[in-house]
Structure formats: structure tokens, C-alpha cells
Write an enzyme that holds these catalytic residues in place. Structure first.
Site, PDB file in Angstrom:
ATOM      1  N   GLN A 265      11.219  -1.448  -9.414  1.00 20.85           N
ATOM      2  CA  GLN A 265      10.730  -1.478  -8.035  1.00 20.85           C
ATOM      3  C   GLN A 265      10.764  -2.881  -7.451  1.00 20.85           C
ATOM      4  OE1 GLN A 265      10.225   1.597  -6.388  1.00 20.85           O
ATOM      5  NE2 GLN A 265      11.263   1.993  -8.337  1.00 20.85           N
ATOM      6  N   HIS A 268      13.865  -3.879  -5.365  1.00 19.17           N
ATOM      7  CA  HIS A 268      14.068  -3.492  -3.973  1.00 19.17           C
ATOM      8  C   HIS A 268      14.064  -4.675  -3.024  1.00 19.17           C
ATOM      9  CE1 HIS A 268      14.178   0.885  -3.581  1.00 19.17           C
ATOM     10  NE2 HIS A 268      13.332   0.977  -4.574  1.00 19.17           N
ATOM     11  N   GLU A 334       1.926   3.310  -3.181  1.00 17.62           N
ATOM     12  CA  GLU A 334       3.042   4.189  -2.808  1.00 17.62           C
ATOM     13  C   GLU A 334       3.477   5.015  -4.019  1.00 17.62           C
ATOM     14  OE1 GLU A 334       7.554   3.724  -0.973  1.00 17.62           O
ATOM     15  OE2 GLU A 334       6.632   2.051  -2.037  1.00 17.62           O
ATOM     16  N   HIS A 335       3.734   4.335  -5.139  1.00 12.52           N
ATOM     17  CA  HIS A 335       4.103   5.000  -6.393  1.00 12.52           C
ATOM     18  C   HIS A 335       3.064   4.643  -7.445  1.00 12.52           C
ATOM     19  CE1 HIS A 335       7.954   3.732  -4.407  1.00 12.52           C
ATOM     20  NE2 HIS A 335       8.244   5.013  -4.576  1.00 12.52           N
ATOM     21  N   ASP A 368      12.892   8.263  -7.041  1.00 10.06           N
ATOM     22  CA  ASP A 368      13.725   7.645  -6.012  1.00 10.06           C
ATOM     23  C   ASP A 368      14.980   8.462  -5.750  1.00 10.06           C
ATOM     24  OD1 ASP A 368      12.064   5.495  -5.520  1.00 10.06           O
ATOM     25  OD2 ASP A 368      13.057   4.177  -6.962  1.00 10.06           O
ATOM     26  N   HIS A 427     -16.138  26.477  32.620  1.00 11.74           N
ATOM     27  CA  HIS A 427     -15.572  27.049  31.401  1.00 11.74           C
ATOM     28  C   HIS A 427     -16.161  28.436  31.139  1.00 11.74           C
ATOM     29  CE1 HIS A 427     -14.025  23.055  30.672  1.00 11.74           C
ATOM     30  NE2 HIS A 427     -13.540  23.388  29.476  1.00 11.74           N
TER      31      HIS A 427
END
Length: 443
Positions: A265, A268, A334-335, A368, A427
Site C-alpha cells: 500500500q 501507491h 480504508e483497509h 485491490d 397540513h
């Protein structure tokens, strides 16, 4: 390589710990980036394709001969695809489609709340979507699958994809991105990147690209900022930022696996976050040794070292797995990988994560590409309130209300009383005027 934050013994010593602030994060100032992209988006809204050409030259250093990728170029990209790569694309697509079809569930749910009183929830697909596929440090062809497949399964009628033009490919997006679009039957593809792509989708460009209703897909901070700026004009999936991995591990974890997953990771982006939470100092030390060896031989070693050595990455030492669970829940990665004894039981107790990877044989890189799950996931702690991109991201829930006269009469008095309590008598009158005086009331 990874700095260490030691939380052991601090609770016993009476220290109050705010785990959400203890775990480090990358600086990701979307608000500041909004002001950078605002004039770009306004310019695209005003000058259309002329502005797109200028920003393409400035940011991508190439102006494509046509912003819309010709159909022949899409077909040629697929024809030129390596057979093994095509097989990988097809299998990943098959798995993501299977999961997406299961996610879809029932398109309509009928509930009879009383005799003659029915509420139906209909799931209606968005009419037109613009899907963004990054092409910076890595041309994320996998994002084509993650965007397109759930949109198709949801029933979206009009799908457009945008990805940055690449100088080395004559101003077209990366061939693997084009090939996957053609493989999935997406013929509306644009060689436009960055904030200007989001603006093109959000405002539309006359003669080129009609406006969309929803923009999805990951991107850099300027893509995220443009999505924030145009949210409301169009829908967006999320503000997905730089990738994150957290690993909750005990002494049973294999340091080779843990290190490899952190490196995967960190590859990236230099701002990628890699966090190891463990109650095993010996494991932490072994992971550190493995990182030194694995980083030296990986292709993007400089990028990985920057990410692992940044403020956003660390080893967090905890007293036990229980405290580790509190830490990762506060971080809302995230992960999140669970590499502990009884990993499935531990994973079942996690509340906050974009995606959870259970045990030694479920690495994040599987997700992924080929797990069947989505990889467009909430970052920066947003997993505490948001979900990853899925079929329901492309659906609108609409309630259809159908009451008979008797059913309305049975509840009319409740509506009138409620309306009076809110000082909105009209109403109540909208109900009472449907009945003769004295009728339709609940005594």
C-alpha cells in the site's frame, strides 16, 4: 523505518487516551485545494473544450487530438492486450459482478402498515454517471472494474469514463484502461484528467460531454476537491483520499506477510499511510527487519520509503488485542487487516473500516484487484460513517405511498393533531378537507 508510538501501560497509569488523535494521519487539506480548483472548474463551465485543452497542456503536457476517445482506439487497446492480462481482467470482473449482483438485493420492498395503507420503497438507478479513473503514478485500470461493474448491475443507462491523457500514448489514456472500458462495453471514454474532468462531468461541455448526475471514483487531492466543490450540483460517492492500510496483529502473525502488505500500500503514493497495531514487540521488530529487506528490492523503493517514514505511518504498541481493537476502530482505516489468533472472531467485532481482510490469506492487494470486493473505499477516518462504492451507490431509494380512502380516514386524526402540534394547520387541513365534517377522525 516506521516510527513507534507506545501506548502500553498508559491506561493502567491513568492516562486518558483519545485514540482518534493518537494514530497518525497524512495532511490532506481538501478545503485549501478547493480554492485551487475553483477557478479551473469555473473556467471549464464557461469556456468548455477550450479550457480543457489549456489545462490538459498545463497539467498533462499533452493535448489529445480528440477528448473523446475514438471507438477504434478502444477496440485496438483490447486487441493489443496481453492474453494473461486480459484473463486477469476478466476474472476480476466476473468476481466483482457476482458480488455486485448479490449487493443489489430486491429492487422494491412493499410494506403494508395498515389495511389499505401501503408504502413501497423502489430502488431507481441514477440516469447518467461520470466515472473517474486515475492515471498518475499508477494507471489504475482496476478502478474501471470497481466503477463500471456496480453501475451496470444497478442499471445505470448512461456511463462515461474519464482518465488523464498520457503523453507516451499520443494523448490517450493508458491502453489497459481503454481495453477494460471496451471489454466492459463502455464506449464513452474521455482523455481528460484532474479537476477539469470532474468539472466536465458536473457542468457538461456542449458538443462533447453531456452533464452527469453522479461522479464517482478515486483521484488525487484536486479531484477530491473538485468533487467537494460540485457536490450538490451533482452527486458524489465520497471524498476518497490517499490510501491507508492498518494491520492489527498479534504474535501469531507472520512478519513477512505483514511487511509485504504494508509495502504494497505504501507503493501507491508517498503520502500513503501504513500502520501496524500490535501487542507483540517481537513481531514489530521482525516486521521492521523485513521492511528493510523488502523495500530495498521493490521497484518503487523511494516512494515506499517516503510513505513508511512519513508522519502518517507508524507502529502502535498496545497492551493487548482488546486495546488494539479500540485503536483501529478509532482510526477507521480504508483497509484493515486482522492477522491475529481467531481472526474471524476479532474481525466480527470491528465497527469502523472501509474493508476488512481476515487472516493471513486475505491481503489488501487481493481486494485491490480480484477478491470481488470494492477498492473504492472511504479514507481519512470516514469509514466511521461512510461505505465503499457499491451497487447501492448508483441507486436512489424512492418511497411510493398508496393509501385508500378508508386507510387515510383511519389515520387522519393523528395527522391533524401532529400538524397542530407543529403549528402547521394547513397540513392537517389537506387531510380533513377530503372528508365530510366529522368523518375521518380517530376518537
Amino acid at each position: 523505518m516506521l516510527r513507534t508510538i507506545d501506548l502500553r501501560g498508559r491506561l493502567a497509569a491513568g492516562t486518558r487516551l483519545d485514540y482518534a488523535t493518537v494514530v497518525p494521519r497524512a495532511v490532506f487539506d481538501v478545503a485549501a485545494a478547493v480554492e485551487v480548483v475553483r477557478p479551473i472548474c469555473d473556467d471549464v463551465a464557461t469556456r468548455g473544450a477550450i479550457a480543457l485543452a489549456e489545462y490538459s497542456e498545463r497539467f498533462d503536457h499533452v493535448v489529445p487530438p480528440s477528448f473523446r476517445v475514438p471507438a477504434a482506439a478502444l477496440a485496438a487497446a483490447l486487441d493489443g492486450l496481453d492474453p494473461d492480462v486480459r484473463a486477469a481482467f476478466e476474472e476480476s470482473t466476473r468476481r466483482r459482478r457476482l458480488v455486485s449482483e448479490a449487493e443489489l438485493g430486491e429492487r422494491a420492498v412493499d410494506v403494508q402498515v395498515a389495511p389499505g395503507a401501503q408504502v413501497t420503497q423502489r430502488m431507481i438507478p441514477v440516469r447518467r454517471v461520470g466515472l473517474y479513473v486515475p492515471g498518475g503514478l499508477a494507471p489504475l485500470a482496476s478502478s474501471v472494474i470497481m466503477n463500471v461493474v456496480p453501475a451496470q448491475v444497478a442499471g445505470v443507462q448512461s456511463i462515461a469514463v474519464a482518465s488523464p491523457p498520457q503523453r507516451e500514448f499520443g494523448g490517450l489514456p493508458h491502453p489497459s484502461i481503454l481495453a477494460l472500458c471496451h471489454l466492459l462495453g463502455v464506449e464513452e471514454v474521455y482523455a481528460v484528467g484532474g479537476a477539469q474532468a470532474v468539472a466536465m462531468f458536473g457542468y457538461g461541455v456542449p458538443g462533447l460531454c453531456p452533464r452527469v448526475d453522479l461522479v464517482t471514483g478515486p483521484g488525487n487531492i484536486y479531484v477530491v476537491a473538485a468533487k467537494r466543490l460540485l457536490k450538490g450540483r451533482v452527486g458524489i460517492d465520497s471524498e476518497a483520499g490517499t490510501t491507508e492500510i492498518a494491520v492489527l496483529a498479534d504474535s501469531s502473525a507472520d512478519p513477512v506477510h505483514v511487511a509485504a502488505d504494508l509495502v504494497s500500500q505504501a507503493e501507491h503514493d508517498p503520502m500513503a499511510a501504513a500502520v501496524l497495531v500490535t501487542d507483540a514487540p517481537d513481531l514489530a521488530a521482525a516486521v521492521e527487519r523485513e521492511l528493510q529487506e523488502q523495500v530495498d528490492v521493490t521497484k518503487h523503493a523511494d516512494r515506499v520509503r517516503t510513505a513508511l517514514g512519513g508522519q502518517q505511518s507508524a507502529v502502535i504498541l498496545v497492551d493487548d488485542v482488546e486495546q488494539g481493537l479500540e485503536v483501529v476502530d478509532a482510526y477507521a482505516a480504508e483497509h484493515l487487516e486482522i492477522q491475529t489468533r481467531d481472526a474471524a472472531a476479532v474481525a466480527a467485532r470491528v465497527r469502523n473500516a472501509g474493508a476488512i481482510f481476515v487472516g493471513p490469506w486475505s491481503p489488501v492487494s487481493l481486494g485491490d484487484y480480484s477478491a470481488g470486493s470494492t477498492h473504492v473505499l472511504p479514507t481519512a477516518g470516514c469509514a466511521c460513517h461512510s461505505s465503499g462504492l457499491n451497487v447501492k451507490s448508483f441507486l436512489k431509494a424512492v418511497h411510493v405511498v398508496s393509501y385508500t380512502e378508508d386507510a387515510l380516514a383511519a389515520v387522519a386524526r393523528h395527522v391533524e393533531v401532529f400538524a397542530d402540534a407543529e403549528n402547521l394547520p394547513a397540513h392537517g387541513a389537506a387531510v380533513s378537507r377530503r372528508f365530510p365534517r366529522g368523518a375521518g377522525t380517530v376518537r
